[in-house]
Structure formats: C-alpha cells, structure tokens
Motif scaffolding. Structure first.
Motif, PDB file in Angstrom:
ATOM      1  N   LEU A  52     -44.227  -4.222 -40.510  1.00  0.00           N
ATOM      2  CA  LEU A  52     -44.027  -5.661 -40.421  1.00  0.00           C
ATOM      3  C   LEU A  52     -45.323  -6.378 -40.796  1.00  0.00           C
ATOM      4  CD1 LEU A  52     -42.344  -8.156 -39.538  1.00  0.00           C
ATOM      5  CD2 LEU A  52     -43.189  -7.766 -37.220  1.00  0.00           C
ATOM      6  N   ASP A  53     -45.260  -7.240 -41.808  1.00  0.00           N
ATOM      7  CA  ASP A  53     -46.440  -7.964 -42.287  1.00  0.00           C
ATOM      8  C   ASP A  53     -46.072  -9.437 -42.415  1.00  0.00           C
ATOM      9  OD1 ASP A  53     -48.492  -9.124 -43.817  1.00  0.00           O
ATOM     10  OD2 ASP A  53     -48.948  -7.218 -44.803  1.00  0.00           O
ATOM     11  N   SER A  54     -46.653 -10.273 -41.552  1.00  0.00           N
ATOM     12  CA  SER A  54     -46.292 -11.690 -41.545  1.00  0.00           C
ATOM     13  C   SER A  54     -46.723 -12.392 -42.833  1.00  0.00           C
ATOM     14  CB  SER A  54     -46.908 -12.387 -40.328  1.00  0.00           C
ATOM     15  OG  SER A  54     -48.319 -12.286 -40.358  1.00  0.00           O
ATOM     16  N   LEU A  55     -47.817 -11.946 -43.465  1.00  0.00           N
ATOM     17  CA  LEU A  55     -48.252 -12.552 -44.718  1.00  0.00           C
ATOM     18  C   LEU A  55     -47.241 -12.285 -45.828  1.00  0.00           C
ATOM     19  CD1 LEU A  55     -50.364 -14.107 -46.320  1.00  0.00           C
ATOM     20  CD2 LEU A  55     -51.554 -11.938 -46.733  1.00  0.00           C
ATOM     21  N   VAL A  56     -46.724 -11.067 -45.890  1.00  0.00           N
ATOM     22  CA  VAL A  56     -45.690 -10.741 -46.874  1.00  0.00           C
ATOM     23  C   VAL A  56     -44.443 -11.566 -46.614  1.00  0.00           C
ATOM     24  CG1 VAL A  56     -44.163  -8.904 -47.719  1.00  0.00           C
ATOM     25  CG2 VAL A  56     -46.573  -8.419 -47.293  1.00  0.00           C
ATOM     26  N   LEU A  57     -44.095 -11.733 -45.335  1.00  0.00           N
ATOM     27  CA  LEU A  57     -42.933 -12.544 -44.990  1.00  0.00           C
ATOM     28  C   LEU A  57     -43.113 -13.999 -45.435  1.00  0.00           C
ATOM     29  CD1 LEU A  57     -41.740 -11.328 -41.473  1.00  0.00           C
ATOM     30  CD2 LEU A  57     -40.306 -11.660 -43.485  1.00  0.00           C
ATOM     31  N   LYS A  58     -44.307 -14.545 -45.252  1.00  0.00           N
ATOM     32  CA  LYS A  58     -44.572 -15.919 -45.685  1.00  0.00           C
ATOM     33  C   LYS A  58     -44.402 -16.046 -47.194  1.00  0.00           C
ATOM     34  CE  LYS A  58     -47.709 -17.119 -41.888  1.00  0.00           C
ATOM     35  NZ  LYS A  58     -49.115 -17.412 -41.515  1.00  0.00           N
ATOM     36  N   ASN A  59     -44.909 -15.072 -47.931  1.00  0.00           N
ATOM     37  CA  ASN A  59     -44.741 -15.092 -49.388  1.00  0.00           C
ATOM     38  C   ASN A  59     -43.279 -14.955 -49.784  1.00  0.00           C
ATOM     39  OD1 ASN A  59     -47.480 -15.409 -49.806  1.00  0.00           O
ATOM     40  ND2 ASN A  59     -47.858 -13.234 -50.167  1.00  0.00           N
ATOM     41  N   ASP A  60     -42.530 -14.144 -49.030  1.00  0.00           N
ATOM     42  CA  ASP A  60     -41.100 -14.011 -49.308  1.00  0.00           C
ATOM     43  C   ASP A  60     -40.378 -15.341 -49.128  1.00  0.00           C
ATOM     44  OD1 ASP A  60     -41.042 -11.341 -50.015  1.00  0.00           O
ATOM     45  OD2 ASP A  60     -40.737 -10.631 -47.965  1.00  0.00           O
ATOM     46  N   ILE A  61     -40.758 -16.107 -48.121  1.00  0.00           N
ATOM     47  CA  ILE A  61     -40.132 -17.401 -47.882  1.00  0.00           C
ATOM     48  C   ILE A  61     -40.449 -18.364 -49.026  1.00  0.00           C
ATOM     49  CG2 ILE A  61     -40.137 -19.433 -46.387  1.00  0.00           C
ATOM     50  CD1 ILE A  61     -38.550 -16.990 -45.348  1.00  0.00           C
ATOM     51  N   ILE A  62     -41.691 -18.388 -49.480  1.00  0.00           N
ATOM     52  CA  ILE A  62     -42.056 -19.231 -50.623  1.00  0.00           C
ATOM     53  C   ILE A  62     -41.269 -18.802 -51.852  1.00  0.00           C
ATOM     54  CG2 ILE A  62     -43.931 -19.865 -52.184  1.00  0.00           C
ATOM     55  CD1 ILE A  62     -45.854 -19.595 -49.806  1.00  0.00           C
ATOM     56  N   ARG A  63     -41.158 -17.486 -52.050  1.00  0.00           N
ATOM     57  CA  ARG A  63     -40.400 -16.953 -53.199  1.00  0.00           C
ATOM     58  C   ARG A  63     -38.936 -17.414 -53.142  1.00  0.00           C
ATOM     59  NH1 ARG A  63     -41.740 -12.058 -52.452  1.00  0.00           N
ATOM     60  NH2 ARG A  63     -43.247 -11.742 -54.124  1.00  0.00           N
ATOM     61  N   LEU A  64     -38.338 -17.388 -51.962  1.00  0.00           N
ATOM     62  CA  LEU A  64     -36.946 -17.818 -51.825  1.00  0.00           C
ATOM     63  C   LEU A  64     -36.788 -19.317 -52.074  1.00  0.00           C
ATOM     64  CD1 LEU A  64     -35.768 -15.770 -48.691  1.00  0.00           C
ATOM     65  CD2 LEU A  64     -35.193 -15.362 -51.086  1.00  0.00           C
ATOM     66  N   LYS A  65     -37.745 -20.115 -51.612  1.00  0.00           N
ATOM     67  CA  LYS A  65     -37.646 -21.566 -51.797  1.00  0.00           C
ATOM     68  C   LYS A  65     -37.819 -21.971 -53.257  1.00  0.00           C
ATOM     69  CE  LYS A  65     -40.629 -22.738 -48.566  1.00  0.00           C
ATOM     70  NZ  LYS A  65     -41.449 -23.620 -47.676  1.00  0.00           N
ATOM     71  N   ARG A  66     -38.342 -21.080 -54.081  1.00  0.00           N
ATOM     72  CA  ARG A  66     -38.430 -21.355 -55.521  1.00  0.00           C
ATOM     73  C   ARG A  66     -37.102 -21.132 -56.234  1.00  0.00           C
ATOM     74  NH1 ARG A  66     -44.020 -17.983 -56.679  1.00  0.00           N
ATOM     75  NH2 ARG A  66     -45.478 -19.444 -55.672  1.00  0.00           N
ATOM     76  N   LEU A  67     -36.165 -20.464 -55.578  1.00  0.00           N
ATOM     77  CA  LEU A  67     -34.881 -20.171 -56.210  1.00  0.00           C
ATOM     78  C   LEU A  67     -34.018 -21.431 -56.262  1.00  0.00           C
ATOM     79  CD1 LEU A  67     -33.930 -16.795 -54.464  1.00  0.00           C
ATOM     80  CD2 LEU A  67     -35.101 -17.114 -56.654  1.00  0.00           C
ATOM     81  N   PRO A  68     -33.275 -21.638 -57.345  1.00  0.00           N
ATOM     82  CA  PRO A  68     -32.367 -22.789 -57.407  1.00  0.00           C
ATOM     83  C   PRO A  68     -31.353 -22.815 -56.267  1.00  0.00           C
ATOM     84  CG  PRO A  68     -32.606 -21.772 -59.569  1.00  0.00           C
ATOM     85  CD  PRO A  68     -33.271 -20.858 -58.597  1.00  0.00           C
ATOM     86  N   ALA A  69     -30.964 -21.636 -55.764  1.00  0.00           N
ATOM     87  CA  ALA A  69     -29.913 -21.561 -54.755  1.00  0.00           C
ATOM     88  C   ALA A  69     -30.388 -21.952 -53.360  1.00  0.00           C
ATOM     89  CB  ALA A  69     -29.339 -20.144 -54.708  1.00  0.00           C
ATOM     90  N   ILE A  70     -31.691 -21.978 -53.128  1.00  0.00           N
ATOM     91  CA  ILE A  70     -32.226 -22.171 -51.773  1.00  0.00           C
ATOM     92  C   ILE A  70     -32.979 -23.491 -51.697  1.00  0.00           C
ATOM     93  CG2 ILE A  70     -33.630 -21.180 -49.940  1.00  0.00           C
ATOM     94  CD1 ILE A  70     -31.237 -19.442 -50.782  1.00  0.00           C
ATOM     95  N   SER A  71     -32.551 -24.372 -50.787  1.00  0.00           N
ATOM     96  CA  SER A  71     -33.264 -25.629 -50.586  1.00  0.00           C
ATOM     97  C   SER A  71     -34.361 -25.486 -49.543  1.00  0.00           C
ATOM     98  CB  SER A  71     -32.293 -26.740 -50.165  1.00  0.00           C
ATOM     99  OG  SER A  71     -31.701 -26.450 -48.908  1.00  0.00           O
ATOM    100  N   HIS A  72     -34.171 -24.576 -48.576  1.00  0.00           N
ATOM    101  CA  HIS A  72     -35.177 -24.370 -47.538  1.00  0.00           C
ATOM    102  C   HIS A  72     -34.947 -22.999 -46.899  1.00  0.00           C
ATOM    103  CE1 HIS A  72     -38.270 -25.418 -44.727  1.00  0.00           C
ATOM    104  NE2 HIS A  72     -37.475 -25.268 -43.688  1.00  0.00           N
ATOM    105  N   ALA A  73     -36.031 -22.411 -46.382  1.00  0.00           N
ATOM    106  CA  ALA A  73     -35.917 -21.101 -45.734  1.00  0.00           C
ATOM    107  C   ALA A  73     -37.062 -20.929 -44.737  1.00  0.00           C
ATOM    108  CB  ALA A  73     -35.940 -19.979 -46.769  1.00  0.00           C
ATOM    109  N   TYR A  74     -36.832 -20.126 -43.726  1.00  0.00           N
ATOM    110  CA  TYR A  74     -37.892 -19.770 -42.779  1.00  0.00           C
ATOM    111  C   TYR A  74     -37.529 -18.437 -42.134  1.00  0.00           C
ATOM    112  CZ  TYR A  74     -34.672 -21.619 -39.209  1.00  0.00           C
ATOM    113  OH  TYR A  74     -33.579 -21.855 -38.416  1.00  0.00           O
TER     114      TYR A  74
END
Length: 420
Positions: A52-74
């Motif tokens: 479990l790596d919280s920094l990787v998780l934070k980057n994953d959330i940013i990556r998801l928010k860049r997708l057209p399908a996702i308006s917000h994520a956490y």
C-alpha cells in the motif's frame, strides 16, 4: 532500570510493527455506472497483493480525473486484518455522449453548419469514438477512434479519417485569393504512456491535398489548381503535471508536436514543422483560476502562400478574425483570469478577463520578423463560461476581443470547451 527496559520494549515493538509492510488485499470501485470496473483497475497503478503506497494512490486519483469519463475521484483505505488493507476508490462519472451542433457564416456570407456525435467513454472502456458532418457550401466529414488503454495500461491506438473541404484565403505579394481546399486523410497513431507524467504518440498520416482557384488575385507563380499526395510523420510528447478539481486546474503541462511532411510537386517542398504548447494554471483563492498558454512554433521557411501557421480567431487571438494571415513561425501567449460567479449543483458560471498576444515570421522571412511591430498583434477582452460539472467538456464559451494594436479588428468568439 524499568524505564530503560520499557524504552527497549517500545523500540522493539516499533521496529517490528514498521517492518511489516501494509498490503492491499482488495480494491473496490464505487460510483461507476457506465465505466467498467476492470478498465479502472487496468488504468491505476495500485494493484491487489502489493504494498500500500499512498503516493501511488494519489497519482492514480489524478490519473483518473484526467479521463473524460471521470469528473471527480478520491480514495479511502481501511484496515481489514493484521497489515492487510481494503482500498476504496470513489468516482463521480461524467456523461460522455456529446452531440455537436454549430452554425456560422463563411467568408462569402454562406450559411454553414456542423453536426456530430462523440462518445468519450465508448463501451465503458475509455475509448473515444465518433464523427461529424459539415456543410459550409461544401460537404465534409470525419471519423475518429482513440483507445489509449486498448492493449494495456500503457499502450493504445488512435485511428482517424477525414474528408475536409472549405474555402480558404491564400496570401501572396500583399494580395489575397480564395481557393477551394480539400484534405482527404488517413491517420494511425500508437499511444504510449511512459509513466504518470510522460506520454508519447507517434505514427503516420497519408493525405491528399487539392486546391482549386475560386476568386481574387492571381499570379503566374501560384497555381490555380493543385492536387498532390503527401505523407506526414507525427510525434507528440506530453509532460503533464496538471491536477483537476471540477472546473479548476492547477499545475504545469508541456506538449510538443513534431511533423515531417513529404510531397512531390514544384510548389511545395518537403517540410518540417514543430510547435510546443506550455500551459501553467494556478488556483487563486476559492473561486479564481489563472490560466496561461505559450505556443512557440517554427516550420521550414519556404516563401509560399501555403504557410502552415495561421492567424485565426479560434486558434490563437480572440477577435482577430478568421484566417487573417499565415506564417512560417509563431509565438503566441494567451493569459486569462477565470472567476466563478455562480455555482450550484451541476451548473457553474465563470467570468474571465484575457490578453492574447502574438507575432509571426513571414513566409521566406527572417527571425527579426518576430520583433517587427508590423507582425505583432495584441488583443484584450472579457468573456463568460457556462459549465456543466456532470458532462464531459460541456463548457459553452463566449468572448469579446478588442485589438490594442494599430488597425486591429474586434469581435465575438463562440466555442465549446475552454479556449485552452
């Protein structure tokens, strides 16, 4: 002695506790409706049965928010047992089936329209698929397919076909001529995500260009009819550190475009063109956003009316007009302050104040053209944005640009999506 013993015991416990790495035992995706859970799990770097790596998780959330399908994520994570954790990724989806309807008048006062339909999350798998039909006195159409994660989290493909026809002004010897321009193209690109910040696109475009004289000035050195097959090699490199929070953007992004075009005709030699867009966004307070784009571009410096960099309302300077001039080099800076005037539920209304400034190198000219006042244009103005927080790229914009340089024009510019 007791204190020393207690200290030893506490130290030993701490060392033992922290030596046990926390492991992701399960990843649960919540809030998805259309998007496939398997697609989100493929895209993110966090995996089950890894540390479990919280920094990787934070980057994953940013990556998801860049997708057209996702308006917000956490994300959230909760201890399951011992050093095992459940990770919950919560998403809010965008509506991604977007119709396109535009109406305008052309340079010769003809009524024109464009209709289209695009799905930016086709089959729930992060695929953009759609097309358009346009009539501006001539018929045009295009079909686009883009699947950045089709083969894996890192590899995808983009395919495009377009048959574009329009009336275009060409500039030569301080004169203007109008031509019917047609471009029939087929493009295939490989998409590769190097890592979280770096992406590549590369491929080839086969296209045919046709020019047919309609009206205006003529010259014995400029053909009235041209029909040539061309090949274009394309490379796009993106460095992306942007973070999104609904309509707000923060961070830096650089995007480099390089193209090498080959053709066989006496009026257009093989040429190289490249440009780089630098973006910088900064949140200001709760409701403000400062946005900047600097574009620097150069092309082979042929003295030709077919120069690739255009001076245009919808591309670089708001208020300047449609295809006002062309050049073989371009430096443009767009800066604007966006402020949220109203926000409730799904609707946002933004106001903005902007300055657009640019300068061009004339075809066959020199680098001194960039500092020649005759080639510089500066526009300023204000605008409004009507934004839906639940529909991808649902930003209707209207700007009024006023020229600050000599003999400048002014006017309204309408569009879908932020200007940059």
């Amino acid at each position: 002695m007791k204190k020393i013993l207690l200290l030893i015991l506490l130290t030993s416990y701490s060392i033992f506790s922290f030596s046990q790495e926390n492991i992701v035992v399960a990843i649960k995706i919540r809030g998805v409706k259309k998007t496939k859970t398997s697609e989100i799990k493929k895209i993110i770097e966090t995996k089950e049965n890894v540390v479990l790596d919280s920094l990787v998780l934070k980057n994953d959330i940013i990556r998801l928010k860049r997708l057209p399908a996702i308006s917000h994520a956490y994300f959230q994570f909760f201890r399951s047992y011992e050093n095992k954790y459940n990770v919950f990724i919560n998403v809010e989806e965008n509506f991604t089936i977007i119709p396109e309807v535009n109406f305008w008048t052309t340079t010769n006062r003809k009524f024109a329209y464009k209709i289209g339909l695009n799905d930016y999350n086709f089959l729930g798998r992060n695929i953009a698929f759609g097309g358009f039909y346009q009539n501006n006195g001539f018929d045009s159409y295009g079909i686009n397919f883009r699947a950045p994660t089709l083969f894996s989290r890192k590899w995808g493909i983009a395919l495009h076909h377009q048959n574009w026809v329009s009336e275009e002004p060409l500039y030569f010897d301080n004169q203007t001529a109008n031509y019917k321009y047609q471009n029939i193209s087929y493009e295939a690109l490989a998409l590769y995500q190097i890592n979280f910040k770096h992406q590549l696109q590369f491929g080839i475009n086969f296209f045919k260009e046709k020019y047919d004289y309609l009206s205006g000035a003529t010259s014995p050195t400029i053909p009235q009819k041209l029909n040539v097959n061309k090949r274009l090699l394309k490379l796009v490199y993106t460095y992306d550190k942007l973070d999104y929070y609904y309509q707000y953007i923060n961070g830096f992004k650089s995007q480099f475009y390089g193209q090498y075009v080959t053709s066989e005709n006496e009026y257009q030699d093989d040429f190289l063109i490249f440009w780089n867009d630098f973006f910088y966004y900064k949140r200001i307070g709760e409701k403000g956003n400062w946005a900047n784009r600097l574009r620097i571009g150069l092309a082979s410096n042929d003295n030709t009316p077919f120069a690739p960099f255009a001076l245009d309302n919808n591309v670089n300077l708001r208020g300047v007009g449609i295809l006002v001039d062309r050049g073989t080099g371009s430096v443009v800076w767009n800066t604007e302050y966006r402020h949220t005037l109203y926000e409730k539920n799904w609707l946002v209304i933004q106001g903005n104040a902007f300055v657009d400034a640019g300068t061009w190198r004339n075809p066959g000219g020199s680098f001194s053209d960039f500092i020649d006042g005759k080639n510089a244009r500066v526009y300023s103005g204000v605008g409004l944005r009507f934004i839906s927080k639940k529909i991808f790229n649902a930003v209707f914009r209207i700007d009024y640009g006023y020229g600050l340089t000599k003999n400048a024009s002014r006017g309204f510019v309408f569009g879908i999506g932020q200007y940059f």
